[in-house]
Write an enzyme that holds these catalytic residues in place. Structure first.
Site, PDB file in Angstrom:
ATOM      1  N   ARG A   1       0.884  -1.182   0.000  1.00 53.14           N
ATOM      2  CA  ARG A   1       0.000   0.000   0.000  1.00 53.14           C
ATOM      3  C   ARG A   1       0.911   1.219   0.000  1.00 53.14           C
ATOM      4  O   ARG A   1       1.718   1.408   0.910  1.00 53.14           O
ATOM      5  CB  ARG A   1      -0.925  -0.005   1.208  1.00 53.14           C
ATOM      6  CG  ARG A   1      -1.663   1.308   1.385  1.00 53.14           C
ATOM      7  CD  ARG A   1      -2.810   1.225   2.365  1.00 53.14           C
ATOM      8  NE  ARG A   1      -3.940   0.510   1.805  1.00 53.14           N
ATOM      9  CZ  ARG A   1      -5.181   0.587   2.285  1.00 53.14           C
ATOM     10  NH1 ARG A   1      -5.447   1.331   3.330  1.00 53.14           N
ATOM     11  NH2 ARG A   1      -6.170  -0.090   1.715  1.00 53.14           N
TER      12      ARG A   1
ATOM     13  N   HIS B   1      -7.226   0.776  -6.639  1.00 50.99           N
ATOM     14  CA  HIS B   1      -7.463  -0.074  -5.475  1.00 50.99           C
ATOM     15  C   HIS B   1      -8.106  -1.383  -5.973  1.00 50.99           C
ATOM     16  O   HIS B   1      -9.281  -1.664  -5.707  1.00 50.99           O
ATOM     17  CB  HIS B   1      -8.363   0.650  -4.477  1.00 50.99           C
ATOM     18  CG  HIS B   1      -8.347   0.055  -3.093  1.00 50.99           C
ATOM     19  ND1 HIS B   1      -7.592  -1.044  -2.750  1.00 50.99           N
ATOM     20  CD2 HIS B   1      -9.025   0.409  -1.963  1.00 50.99           C
ATOM     21  CE1 HIS B   1      -7.795  -1.347  -1.480  1.00 50.99           C
ATOM     22  NE2 HIS B   1      -8.652  -0.477  -0.985  1.00 50.99           N
TER      23      HIS B   1
ATOM     24  N   GLN C   1      -9.918  -3.930  -3.619  1.00 43.80           N
ATOM     25  CA  GLN C   1     -11.261  -3.460  -3.280  1.00 43.80           C
ATOM     26  C   GLN C   1     -12.211  -3.788  -4.429  1.00 43.80           C
ATOM     27  O   GLN C   1     -13.338  -4.247  -4.214  1.00 43.80           O
ATOM     28  CB  GLN C   1     -11.233  -1.948  -3.015  1.00 43.80           C
ATOM     29  CG  GLN C   1     -12.580  -1.392  -2.597  1.00 43.80           C
ATOM     30  CD  GLN C   1     -13.041  -1.969  -1.265  1.00 43.80           C
ATOM     31  OE1 GLN C   1     -12.294  -1.979  -0.306  1.00 43.80           O
ATOM     32  NE2 GLN C   1     -14.272  -2.469  -1.210  1.00 43.80           N
TER      33      GLN C   1
ATOM     34  N   ASP D   1     -17.478   6.881  -1.910  1.00 43.34           N
ATOM     35  CA  ASP D   1     -16.242   6.773  -1.125  1.00 43.34           C
ATOM     36  C   ASP D   1     -15.974   8.157  -0.531  1.00 43.34           C
ATOM     37  O   ASP D   1     -16.636   9.142  -0.884  1.00 43.34           O
ATOM     38  CB  ASP D   1     -15.080   6.316  -2.036  1.00 43.34           C
ATOM     39  CG  ASP D   1     -13.775   6.098  -1.277  1.00 43.34           C
ATOM     40  OD1 ASP D   1     -13.816   5.923  -0.034  1.00 43.34           O
ATOM     41  OD2 ASP D   1     -12.707   6.111  -1.911  1.00 43.34           O
TER      42      ASP D   1
ATOM     43  N   CYS E   1     -16.551   1.480   0.168  1.00 47.32           N
ATOM     44  CA  CYS E   1     -15.399   0.617   0.456  1.00 47.32           C
ATOM     45  C   CYS E   1     -14.987   0.689   1.926  1.00 47.32           C
ATOM     46  O   CYS E   1     -14.287  -0.193   2.409  1.00 47.32           O
ATOM     47  CB  CYS E   1     -14.233   1.009  -0.439  1.00 47.32           C
ATOM     48  SG  CYS E   1     -13.688   2.702  -0.178  1.00 47.32           S
TER      49      CYS E   1
ATOM     50  N   ARG F   1     -13.644  -8.831   1.460  1.00 49.90           N
ATOM     51  CA  ARG F   1     -12.208  -8.598   1.252  1.00 49.90           C
ATOM     52  C   ARG F   1     -11.411  -9.835   1.649  1.00 49.90           C
ATOM     53  O   ARG F   1     -10.393 -10.164   1.038  1.00 49.90           O
ATOM     54  CB  ARG F   1     -11.735  -7.376   2.079  1.00 49.90           C
ATOM     55  CG  ARG F   1     -12.335  -6.036   1.649  1.00 49.90           C
ATOM     56  CD  ARG F   1     -11.854  -5.629   0.263  1.00 49.90           C
ATOM     57  NE  ARG F   1     -10.409  -5.633   0.172  1.00 49.90           N
ATOM     58  CZ  ARG F   1      -9.615  -4.615   0.481  1.00 49.90           C
ATOM     59  NH1 ARG F   1     -10.146  -3.480   0.855  1.00 49.90           N
ATOM     60  NH2 ARG F   1      -8.304  -4.700   0.366  1.00 49.90           N
TER      61      ARG F   1
HETATM   62  N1   CP Z   1     -11.397  -0.394   2.008  1.00 52.43           N
HETATM   63  C1   CP Z   1     -10.123  -0.430   2.475  1.00 52.43           C
HETATM   64  O1   CP Z   1      -9.161  -0.646   1.725  1.00 52.43           O
HETATM   65  O2   CP Z   1     -10.010  -0.206   3.805  1.00 52.43           O
HETATM   66  P1   CP Z   1      -8.660   0.001   4.643  1.00 52.43           P
HETATM   67  O3   CP Z   1      -8.103   1.345   4.249  1.00 52.43           O
HETATM   68  O4   CP Z   1      -9.079  -0.066   6.049  1.00 52.43           O
HETATM   69  O5   CP Z   1      -7.694  -1.093   4.262  1.00 52.43           O
HETATM   70  N1  NVA Z   2     -10.100   6.602  -1.492  1.00 59.89           N
HETATM   71  C1  NVA Z   2      -9.748   6.159  -0.162  1.00 59.89           C
HETATM   72  C2  NVA Z   2      -9.930   4.687  -0.044  1.00 59.89           C
HETATM   73  C3  NVA Z   2      -9.573   4.100   1.289  1.00 59.89           C
HETATM   74  C4  NVA Z   2      -9.765   2.620   1.331  1.00 59.89           C
HETATM   75  C5  NVA Z   2      -8.310   6.554   0.141  1.00 59.89           C
HETATM   76  O1  NVA Z   2      -7.448   6.395  -0.708  1.00 59.89           O
HETATM   77  O2  NVA Z   2      -8.076   7.058   1.252  1.00 59.89           O
END
Ligand code: CP
Ligand code: NVA
Length: 305
Positions: free
Chosen positions: A101, A128, A131, A220, A260, A288
């Protein structure tokens, strides 16, 4: 040959459907005694916060019989200036797959170029895809099909939106995106999805128009991780894009609501909707785990290839 999962189109439609079926099967059987990855180790490098991605992948790795190793930037020499390429070369000589990440998408692409083992995108600023897998699985479970479904994405054209565009386009679903001017999804992602002509993808300004025609309403956060400093008056620009009861009143009676998570309750979605009967967000989050397991199995056991 090792295979990465950096964006959804890294799988084709047939592979994707097989992976989703496998995830649904894993959910049904609640199989926890898996040893398919016994003796393997999977790294998780996280440069941003996470609840779902980290915990579901750690659990998935463990349930498949492998060992998860979580590393944040402070634990790694990467945080003190060791290069991405050197880190990838070294870690991929110990580990069997690496979930990352990070911020710039180019950073994970660079890591993947230098890694000998599969690299999985656990979220970048642009995509993502993990997701996206859980999203498709949830829609399939709830609606019994993917092809022909109509989805509305109402909100910021961010990483989640980009992966949703790629997922819906691949699975021949229609997508209406409603966002304020200047907050559209990645133009290249949009262009490619529109070019593929497998589905209708439109960008609108009016959330009701998007919601009214859809089987799934998705949103989101308005401000993603890493964007907090430059958010400016973004919340003001988005105030008409909230998923609330008034907006849902314009939707089909059987439309489901997805997010998400994490949600900023009271901003992009109200408590009433998030906790209401049309919301499937907690099953979406649960999925997930199963899509993560199916993905690891696919990449590490070279299924589908
Ligand atoms: N939806 C998602 O990726 O959540 P987190 O940021 O908690 O991993
Ligand atoms: N768009 C959000 C998704 C988190 C899972 C972010 O990047 O913070």
């Amino acid at each position: 040959m090792k295979r990465d999962f950096l964006t959804l189109p890294d799988f084709n439609e047939t592979e994707m459907l097989r992976l989703l079926d496998r995830a649904i099967e894993m959910k049904k059987t609640k199989d926890r005694g898996g040893v398919s990855l016994a003796g393997r180790s999977v790294g998780l490098i996280f440069e941003k916060a996470s609840t779902r991605t980290r915990a579901s992948f750690e659990a998935a790795v463990y349930q498949l019989g492998a060992h998860p190793i979580y590393m944040n930037l402070n634990d790694l020499q990467l945080g003190r200036g060791e290069t991405v390429a050197d880190t990838a070369r070294v870690l991929s000589s110990y580990l069997d797959a690496i979930i990352i990440r990070t911020f710039a998408h180019e950073r994970i692409e660079e890591f993947a170029r230098h890694s000998r083992v599969p690299v999985i995108n656990g979220l970048t600023d642009r995509h993502h895809p993990c997701q996206g897998l859980a999203d498709l699985m949830t829609m399939l479970e709830k609606k019994g099909r993917l092809e022909g479904l109509k989805v509305a994405y109402i909100g910021d054209g961010n990483n989640v939106a980009n992966s949703l565009i790629q997922g819906t386009s691949m699975m021949k679903m229609d997508l209406s995106i409603a966002c304020p001017e200047g907050f559209e999804p990645d133009p290249l992602v949009l262009e490619n999805a529109m070019k593929s002509a497998r589905s209708e993808i439109v960008v609108l300004r009016e959330p009701r128009e998007a919601a009214g025609r859809s089987d799934v309403i998705y949103t989101d956060v308005w401000v993603s991780m890493g964007q907090e400093q430059k958010a400016g008056d973004k919340k003001n620009r988005f105030k008409n894009y909230q998923i609330n009861d008034a907006l849902l009143a314009c939707a089909k009676p059987d439309a489901i609501v997805m997010h998400c998570l994490p949600a900023h309750r009271g901003e992009e979605i109200t408590d009433e909707v998030l906790d209401g009967p049309r919301s499937v967000v907690f099953e979406q989050a649960e999925n997930r785990l199963y899509t993560g397991k199916a993905l690891l199995e696919t990449l590490l056991m070279n299924l589908n290839v």
